[in-house]
Design a protein around this motif. Structure first.
Motif, short mmCIF file in Angstrom:
data_model
loop_
_atom_site.label_atom_id
_atom_site.label_comp_id
_atom_site.label_asym_id
_atom_site.label_seq_id
_atom_site.Cartn_x
_atom_site.Cartn_y
_atom_site.Cartn_z
N LYS A 149 21.49 72.19 34.52
CA LYS A 149 22.84 72.74 34.42
C LYS A 149 23.65 72.10 33.31
O LYS A 149 24.86 71.88 33.42
CB LYS A 149 23.56 72.61 35.77
CG LYS A 149 22.79 73.23 36.92
CD LYS A 149 23.43 73.01 38.27
CE LYS A 149 22.57 73.60 39.38
NZ LYS A 149 23.13 73.41 40.71
N THR A 167 25.21 76.73 37.79
CA THR A 167 24.03 77.54 37.53
C THR A 167 23.34 77.87 38.84
O THR A 167 23.17 77.00 39.70
CB THR A 167 23.07 76.79 36.60
OG1 THR A 167 23.73 76.54 35.35
CG2 THR A 167 21.81 77.60 36.35
N ARG A 213 25.66 76.57 31.50
CA ARG A 213 26.05 76.25 32.87
C ARG A 213 26.86 77.38 33.49
O ARG A 213 27.86 77.82 32.93
CB ARG A 213 26.85 74.96 32.89
CG ARG A 213 27.25 74.53 34.29
CD ARG A 213 27.95 73.19 34.27
NE ARG A 213 28.30 72.76 35.62
CZ ARG A 213 28.91 71.62 35.90
NH1 ARG A 213 29.21 70.79 34.92
NH2 ARG A 213 29.20 71.30 37.15
#
Length: 1160
Positions: free
Chosen positions: A565, A443, A569
């Motif tokens: 995340k 991310t 993600r």
């Protein structure tokens, strides 16, 4: 240990012979049987190393259970376990159980070892797949081609060897037979025919295709490693053959493809060999006639299209290339990406073919396409009228730095004007460049920072419109969510609620749409606007855990999952926020930081023209622009888009009256003019009630108003009709917000002025000039101090009385006395730079002669704003105060980010006698003044500029100093009457502290310009991290000594100087005999020969008073030579020469003989 090895062997076979989904089923069953904790289960799911996974599972089974529990889970899931799992009493369909007892691993040696190996090649295929995936985790740091990879040169030598060596030719013929056994046996040939017989001439073949279920059941000997489709939308059209002959299909990576005719020992057909490291993506060995590039393939021939590979997964160098379905826990966007067809670089010969393919991308599923177009329609509409004026402002790359050397807190750095790094190409290029720098499947957090009123929310809307218009092709979906919508209670929210329900308009999306988005997170851009409005933002940025994707939770829990995340993600998070408080600390780990710079002077004037054009009042354009130019203070504030629009609104109202219009000279007057008529036409007390509401929300760091918070429906209706409040994007029908943050600040200051609830002794704290240590006022409504002083001190008739009437101003008189007493007791010289500027703004807003005179007359003669950002309004107010003070000033404007016009206006003041600014900014100012013919101002700017003392801490500092010297040399050569630049001529102290990496690189540049500083007295080349200029640097420096006639202090400590450097230094020191007072060679590598060289020259240094040679490498012999030479130098006061290589008794003896020898 034997039990562990037995379990480990069987677990290895399980992992190597099944797909990741089947392995996950095994882990899920272990979790269900309570053999694994939930946390350990999640850890094992994300374990990239197959060997580590096998060992962890084996240890678990050894400690808590046995392999039969695992087999039970596989049986319940309907999957067929491998022979190893069924135990030795079972046999496979071939009657062989050899694979069950063999511990598999990668083959040692090259591919030839496969001929003598008992391993099933398909099992080895899975092992190589796991090895490749494990290596991907560190592919960003280091990547090395596999030793078995065949490049072009190796392949050419291979062909020569095969032709010349019978044994080698036979060996590679056996390899070809092995390859044919693995991939081209009779079952697989039938499999290929069954797969491709359904493809007609109008259908497509992609880089990944789905196998029919009946085909999968046909071959149980070795399932063909076919890549299942990650996304049907990414199939590429390939014209199919209408011939009845058998058709072979290959998945080709993007890039140059090389065909090589085969020798007779290889079977007929196409064979692929990886070309890693050769510049050729693949080499294909073709047995038969190869058509020329210029020839058109016949209708029955095979058409091969170059398809793009995944950007984060290069072609595997193992002998069995892994398929897409065997990639564990890898999101599908890592395999196929809609933008990859255009983002990859292709050779010129491929451009046309690639363009034809990209123009025929198959469509998404119908619900996804419908949602995509509805989302485009949501963001594509542009605001009408003045709200739709788009001015392209500079996007500056920002960074965080420590607020001080003793503090760990970080704040937004203030680069000099010339050091600003603009995001080239604007918005789209900035986001694309940031996306390319991010780690694979991670991310990415991008923050857009800017002060209140800089247009961050408008910019966020521009991002959404840019995507809707096709200018951000790297994203399939963009979701914009105002953060004031996320302060909702409850634990019933899911990720789809965040994406679909909280944007500018609720969106209807089927489950298929959400599933499509979640599978492709790297194609998603999520915009969180006004991030500072979230309550306790740092709570979820550094939270220890995030929610599970399938569990409902609070909105804050969803944000925690995004930032940690664990949700979506691989997506891109774009935040817009004000850079203040703890939020800046939370953004220290953001992948990219940008800052909105606001309008330039030219852009502000262009906005005024566009505003009246959109309003249909083109006849007032010139007049409105003239009104703004007559008020330089408001013109300087017009760098803020919000204030620029407020000026336009007031100008429009004044020009409509047809009277002699004139804009006010303060921000307070500006907002009084905007609200005056609205207040008189509203319900009684409506403005005061709205002001109280604005203050209470500001104390809670909020700007959103709930419908039930208004004192009455009439007040709500009036505020909406006058444009004071409005429905923000994404809000419900019951939510409203103030039209601008500065309006909320003005209304909050109005409440402080009118309220009897505020005690007199508490009023000064709201100016935030001298913050209290206990319960400090956080000043979230940062515009309140200026508006408060303006409302209290400006004449009642045209200020406070125009808003609430004369009867409501009684309390303001008492508060005026309190604030006047407080302001006149302040000592501006004791305030920090930021508080001093705020005091100047408050005094300017007050328009009270006594307060203004007190503030400007107490200004210190030396004003340093080092590291404090100076905006255009700051520069204007500071210049006005300096002119009114009636004394001379010296200004330090380094690291203030002051713009060229503001720097020029301050430098041109007659009361400014000296100033320091960034070298690059000053040289650019001189060049601009020279081009515009402003000779008088140029001469003043050159005479007043100083760099004393100068410390070079970076390579750029040395380069800027070099430019300054070059400017002087150019100036001297072009003007006969011009002398040296005072900044160069008067420099007396120069420090060089670049460290061991940049120091040796930059020092030669410094040496080349050193002789230009004729007044240099102190040259300090010592740094805590050691510059390490070495013997070569000392040799270069010694050559400049004859021109440095004024040098008194030379510090060469910690520079890795050896005997050779000491010898070179001793040769040059006599040139400084008449001026040098202090010489330091502390902590170098000088031995006895170097000490002897220094001892020999010491008597010649008649002006030398202090010499430091401590912590070197010379022994007692070198020390005795120095001591003997010291006896010949009565002028030397101190010789510091303690060093661990000299026995302490010897040092004490030498000190007893001569007390000038220091051992400290």
């Amino acid at each position: 240990m034997n039990n562990f090895q037995a379990i480990l062997t069987q677990v290895r076979i399980v992992l190597s012979s099944h797909q990741p989904s089947q392995v996950q089923a095994l882990l899920d069953h272990l979790l269900k049987e309570e053999l694994l904790s939930r946390e350990y289960h999640c850890t094992l799911l994300h374990e990239p190393d197959s060997e580590a996974l096998a060992r962890k599972i084996s240890l678990t089974l050894l400690e808590k259970g046995d392999l039969d529990l695992a087999l039970l889970g596989w049986a319940r899931s309907g999957l067929q376990p491998p022979a190893a799992e069924r135990g030795p009493s079972h046999s496979d369909h071939d009657g062989s159980s050899q694979c069950a007892t063999m511990e598999l691993g990668p083959p040692e040696g090259g591919y030839l070892e496969l001929l003598n190996s008992d391993a099933d090649p398909l099992c080895l295929y899975h092992i190589y797949d796991q090895m490749d995936l494990a290596g991907e985790e560190e592919i960003e740091l280091y990547s090395e081609p596999d030793t078995d990879t065949i490049n072009c040169d190796q392949f050419s030598r291979l062909l020569c060897d095969m032709e010349g060596d019978e044994e080698t030719r036979e060996a590679y013929a056996n390899i070809a037979e092995l390859d044919q056994y693995v991939f081209q046996d009779s079952q697989l040939e039938g499999l290929s025919k069954d797969i491709f017989k359904h493809i007609g001439p109008d259908e497509v073949i992609g880089d990944s295709m789905e196998m029919p279920a009946e085909v999968g059941q046909k071959s149980q000997k070795r399932p063909f490693p076919e890549e299942l489709p990650a996304d049907l939308k990414h199939w590429k059209p390939v014209p199919s053959s209408s011939s009845s002959s058998s058709l072979s299909c290959l998945n080709l990576p993007e890039g140059p493809v090389q065909f090589v005719p085969t020798v007779s020992t290889l079977p007929q057909g196409l064979w692929q060999i990886s070309g890693t490291g050769t510049g050729v993506s693949s080499i294909f060995i073709y047995h038969g006639e190869v058509p020329q590039a210029s020839q058109v393939p016949p209708p029955s021939g095979l058409t091969v299209h170059g398809l793009p590979t995944s950007p984060d997964r290069p072609g595997s160098t193992s002998p069995f290339a892994p398929s897409a379905t065997d990639l564990p826990s890898m999101p599908e966007p890592a395999l196929t990406s809609r933008a990859n067809a255009t983002e990859h670089k292709t050779s010129p010969t491929q451009c046309q073919a690639a363009g034809e393919v990209s123009n025929k991308l198959p469509k998404w599923p119908e619900p996804v396409e419908q949602f995509y177009h509805s989302l485009q329609d949501t963001y594509q509409a542009e605001p009408a009228g003045p709200d739709g004026i788009l001015m392209e402002v500079d996007l500056v790359q920002a960074r965080l730095e420590r607020s001080s050397s003793k503090s760990l807190e970080r704040e937004l750095a203030t680069p000099d004007w010339a050091e600003r790094q603009l995001a080239q190409g604007g918005l789209a290029e900035g986001l694309l460049a940031a996306k390319e720098r991010r780690r694979t499947r991670e991310t990415q957090v991008i923050a857009m920072l800017g002060k209140a009123g800089q247009g961050k929310s408008y910019w966020a809307g521009a991002v959404s419109r840019a995507w809707a218009c096709g200018r951000l092709p790297q994203y399939d979906f963009v979701f914009s969510v105002p953060c004031h919508c996320l302060n909702r209670p409850g634990d019933v929210y899911r990720l789809q609620d965040l994406l679909f329900s909280l944007g500018p308009r609720p969106l209807v999306a089927a489950d298929e749409v959400f599933s499509h988005i979640v599978k492709r997170p790297d194609r998603v851009l999520l915009i969180l606007d006004a991030f500072e409005e979230l309550e306790a933002q740092d709570g979820f940025l550094h939270s220890t855990c995030g929610p599970a994707p399938a569990e409902p939770c609070s909105l804050r829990g969803l944000l925690a999952g995004l930032f940690q995340k664990k949700l979506l993600r691989g997506c891109t998070l774009l935040l817009t926020a004000r850079p203040r408080g703890r939020l800046v600390q939370s953004l220290s780990k953001a992948d990219a930081l940008f800052e909105l710079s606001g309008f330039s002077m030219e852009q502000a004037q262009a906005y005024v023209m566009r505003y009246f054009e959109c309003s249909g009042m083109t006849e007032h354009q010139d007049r409105a622009l003239a009104l703004l130019r007559d008020r330089p203070f408001l013109l300087s504030h017009s760098h803020s888009p919000t204030l620029c629009r407020a000026v336009c609104q007031l100008s429009e109202a004044l020009l409509e009256l047809g009277e002699e219009a004139e804009l006010p000279s303060t921000l307070t007057g500006l907002y009084v003019g905007l609200l005056g008529r609205a207040a008189l036409s509203g319900p009684p007390g409506a403005l005061a009630e709205l002001a109280k509401l604005a203050w209470e929300l500001g104390r809670r760091h909020q700007s959103t108003i709930q419908e039930d918070q208004f004192p009455s429906a009439d007040v709500r209706t009036w505020a909406m009709a006058k444009g004071l409040v409005q429905h923000p994007p994404g809000a419900t029908e019951s939510e409203l917000a103030f039209s601008s943050f500065l309006l909320q600040c003005f209304l909050g200051a109005l409440w402080l002025t009118l309220s009897g609830e505020i005690k007199d002794k508490e009023l000064p704290q709201y100016l935030a000039l001298t913050p209290r240590k206990k319960r400090p006022y956080d000043n979230w409504l940062e515009g309140v101090p200026r508006f408060l002083t303006g409302l209290i001190f400006q004449p009642r008739a045209r200020c406070l009385g125009a808003l609430v009437g004369p009867s409501a101003t009684a309390l303001a008189d008492r508060k005026q006395k309190v604030l006047a007493r407080y302001l006149k007791r302040l000592q501006p010289g004791t305030l920090r730079a930021r508080q001093l500027l705020e005091l100047l703004h408050c005094a300017h807003e007050a328009e009270e002669a006594g307060i203004w005179q007190h503030v400007v007359q107490e200004l210190p003669a030396r004003l340093s704003f080092l590291g404090t950002r100076l905006t255009p309004p700051d520069a204007h107010v500071l210049g006005k105060a300096l002119e009114a003070a009636g004394q001379d000033f010296s200004l330090d404007l380094r690291s203030t980010g002051i713009d060229p016009s503001g720097l020029g206006s301050l430098v041109g003041l007659s009361c400014v006698t000296h100033f320091r600014a960034a070298l690059s900014d000053t040289v650019a100012l001189w060049e601009s003044l020279r081009q515009h013919g402003e000779t008088e101002l140029l001469q003043a700017a050159e005479e007043k500029f100083t760099i004393e003392p100068f410390k070079a801490k970076s390579l750029k500092d040395v380069e800027d100093l070099e430019k300054l010297v070059q400017t002087q040399r150019t100036r001297s050569s072009s003007e006969d009457t011009a002398g040296e630049l005072p900044a160069v001529r008067d420099l007396k102290k120069l420090e060089f502290a670049l460290g061991p990496i940049s120091g040796p690189q930059a020092f030669p540049k410094l040496v080349r310009i050193l002789t230009a500083f004729s007044s240099l007295q102190h040259l300090d080349l010592d740094a805590l991290s050691e510059n390490k200029i070495g013997d070569e640097g000392v040799s270069q420096l010694s050559a400049t000594f004859p021109q440095l006639k004024s040098l008194e202090t030379l510090n060469l400590s910690q520079n890795s100087i050896t005997d050779l450097g000491a010898y070179k230094l001793a040769e040059g020191l006599p040139s400084l005999a008449a001026s040098l007072l202090r010489l330091s060679l502390y902590n170098n590598c000088i031995c006895d020969m170097g000490a002897e060289s220094l001892a020999r020259v010491l008597p010649d240094m008649v002006s030398l008073r202090v010499m430091d040679v401590q912590y070197n490498k010379f022994t007692a012999a070198g020390a005795q030579q120095l001591a003997a030479s010291l006896r010949k130098c009565p002028h030397v006061e101190t010789l510091a020469m303690w060093t661990p290589t000299i026995p302490f008794s010897v040092q004490e003896h030498l000190q007893q003989q001569d007390s000038r020898i220091s051992l400290r």
